[in-house]
Design a protein around this motif. Sequence first.
Motif, mmCIF file in Angstrom:
data_model
loop_
_atom_site.group_PDB
_atom_site.id
_atom_site.type_symbol
_atom_site.label_atom_id
_atom_site.label_comp_id
_atom_site.label_asym_id
_atom_site.label_seq_id
_atom_site.Cartn_x
_atom_site.Cartn_y
_atom_site.Cartn_z
ATOM 1 N N GLN A 76 0.923 -1.190 -0.174
ATOM 2 C CA GLN A 76 -0.008 -0.096 -0.071
ATOM 3 C C GLN A 76 0.931 1.375 -0.056
ATOM 4 N N ILE A 77 0.510 2.292 -0.862
ATOM 5 C CA ILE A 77 1.618 3.483 -0.949
ATOM 6 C C ILE A 77 0.650 4.491 -0.983
ATOM 7 N N LEU A 78 1.004 5.407 -0.120
ATOM 8 C CA LEU A 78 0.334 6.909 0.508
ATOM 9 C C LEU A 78 1.392 7.932 0.061
ATOM 10 N N SER A 79 0.700 9.119 -0.472
ATOM 11 C CA SER A 79 1.261 10.094 -0.696
ATOM 12 C C SER A 79 0.130 11.599 -0.350
ATOM 13 N N GLY A 80 0.577 12.546 0.602
ATOM 14 C CA GLY A 80 -0.420 13.326 0.802
ATOM 15 C C GLY A 80 0.238 14.551 1.225
ATOM 16 N N PRO A 81 -0.292 15.608 1.611
ATOM 17 C CA PRO A 81 0.281 16.788 2.104
ATOM 18 C C PRO A 81 0.784 16.689 3.546
ATOM 19 N N GLU A 82 0.350 15.713 4.328
ATOM 20 C CA GLU A 82 0.433 15.698 5.784
ATOM 21 C C GLU A 82 0.964 14.140 5.948
ATOM 22 N N PRO A 83 1.894 13.902 6.607
ATOM 23 C CA PRO A 83 2.014 12.563 7.116
ATOM 24 C C PRO A 83 1.138 11.692 7.985
ATOM 25 N N CYS A 84 1.144 10.551 7.998
ATOM 26 C CA CYS A 84 0.013 9.846 8.964
ATOM 27 C C CYS A 84 0.344 10.479 10.427
ATOM 28 N N ARG A 85 -0.673 9.789 11.054
ATOM 29 C CA ARG A 85 -0.569 10.252 12.569
ATOM 30 C C ARG A 85 0.950 9.871 13.343
ATOM 31 N N TYR A 86 1.125 8.543 13.394
ATOM 32 C CA TYR A 86 2.512 8.254 13.894
ATOM 33 C C TYR A 86 3.540 8.477 13.201
ATOM 34 N N ASP A 87 3.547 8.754 11.704
ATOM 35 C CA ASP A 87 4.560 9.255 11.123
ATOM 36 C C ASP A 87 4.815 10.647 11.330
ATOM 37 N N ALA A 88 3.999 11.450 11.849
ATOM 38 C CA ALA A 88 4.038 12.557 12.207
ATOM 39 C C ALA A 88 4.803 12.756 13.714
ATOM 40 N N GLU A 89 4.445 11.883 14.538
ATOM 41 C CA GLU A 89 4.947 11.715 15.854
ATOM 42 C C GLU A 89 6.418 11.502 15.745
ATOM 43 N N LEU A 90 6.962 10.596 14.611
ATOM 44 C CA LEU A 90 8.107 10.329 14.678
ATOM 45 C C LEU A 90 9.017 11.368 14.148
ATOM 46 N N ILE A 91 8.467 12.252 13.185
ATOM 47 C CA ILE A 91 9.143 13.291 12.599
ATOM 48 C C ILE A 91 9.272 14.279 13.586
ATOM 49 N N SER A 92 8.335 14.760 14.295
ATOM 50 C CA SER A 92 8.293 15.757 15.110
ATOM 51 C C SER A 92 8.947 15.681 16.267
ATOM 52 N N HIS A 93 9.125 14.583 16.908
ATOM 53 C CA HIS A 93 9.658 14.067 18.175
ATOM 54 C C HIS A 93 11.320 14.058 17.862
ATOM 55 N N SER A 94 11.524 13.688 16.612
ATOM 56 C CA SER A 94 13.144 13.736 16.073
ATOM 57 C C SER A 94 13.323 14.961 15.983
ATOM 58 N N ALA A 95 12.607 15.955 15.477
ATOM 59 C CA ALA A 95 13.215 17.374 15.409
ATOM 60 C C ALA A 95 13.149 18.023 16.949
ATOM 61 N N ALA A 96 12.260 17.547 17.653
ATOM 62 C CA ALA A 96 12.466 18.200 19.105
ATOM 63 C C ALA A 96 13.832 17.441 19.788
ATOM 64 N N TYR A 97 13.969 16.413 19.646
ATOM 65 C CA TYR A 97 15.072 15.836 20.133
ATOM 66 C C TYR A 97 16.387 16.455 19.750
ATOM 67 N N LEU A 98 16.589 16.875 18.328
ATOM 68 C CA LEU A 98 17.718 17.662 17.752
ATOM 69 C C LEU A 98 17.723 18.907 18.527
ATOM 70 N N ASN A 99 16.611 19.416 18.580
ATOM 71 C CA ASN A 99 16.491 21.001 19.082
ATOM 72 C C ASN A 99 17.045 20.978 20.515
ATOM 73 N N GLN A 100 16.737 19.904 21.148
ATOM 74 C CA GLN A 100 17.031 19.801 22.637
ATOM 75 C C GLN A 100 18.439 19.394 23.022
#
Length: 342
Positions: free
Chosen positions: A174-198
């Motif tokens: 199954q292949i998906l592409s859209g303007p925003e990531p799926c919910r869990y994907d978004a968590e991985l991305i946002s928390h990765s950025a937060a860890y880098l910033n911290q």
Amino acid sequence: MIRLQKIVNETKFHNPLKGFALTTIINEMRFDPLTGQRVRIMPMRNHKLPRHDWTPFVEESQKRFCPFCPGHLEKATPRFPDDMIPSGRLKAGQSVVVPNLTPYEIYAAVAVMCPDHYIAMDSISQEMIMDSFRAALEFLKVAEAYDPRRARYGSISWNYMPYSGGSIIHPHLQILSGPEPCRYDAELISHSAAYLNQYGRNFWADLLEYELDKGERYLGRVGNTHWLATFAPRALCDITAILPNRATVADIEDQDLRDMAAGLQKVIRYYDQLNIASFNATLYTARSEDNGFWATVRIVGRYTIFPLVGSDYSHLQVLHDEPWTLHVPEEMAAELKEHFKQ
């Protein structure tokens, strides 16, 4: 920095299976070191899953119409718009990418992995996995070039056999592409950025360094991919693969796909050894501006407690968003490491 947190609980009762002797049972709650999500590990590690025979289901499905089988695919599956993909479909090896007839994202496609209607776990080849993911990645690149504003985030997932939620036995992604990531994907991305910033460091690099040093859950390296038993599992026999210094669809090269396919094959054969009859797998990607993220692959086993009656998807996931599993990652890793030595 990396902090692996778990709570070990003891439950006591007079056990009828042991002549009502007072028995202490251990269970755990663990917390994902990136997102903080709580998961539970149940004390059933020694529970032997029965071997599931897919034969009657496969035979019954072969009596019905399958749009992915040879002779049907060209006539029964949709075609992409000519201005997007002039040939109507994408191909890589034996894999063919077609539009999803029931899309649940702006760009939704299916990669038919091979001509065979059914592939047993022990027959899933590295080439089949690699070709299918290559075709799927090519679709994500085409979609982004075609519609860069709306085809921004892509993922590739695999539901193998009905216990995984798959509706068609014929192997497909199954292949998906859209303007925003799926919910869990978004968590991985946002928390990765937060860890880098911290901390000024990449979470995935730190996690990899930590797991390599500890050795309890580190399974092995396959080329450019590193494989871990996930500390806080989302489901049965949860395995994470890290692709260092890869983040976007464009970053992932053919050799990465070959390494990923070889690692997935090892895990799938381990599942087969444990009589785990189904699985879900996903390749997570991000965008170049999503700092701190590395591409990862997640694969989890799926099964039913009672054939044709139950499923491992319970109220804890559906109503509480708290995954649970049976296998302690460190014990599973000790077994699975042998597969990565081969």
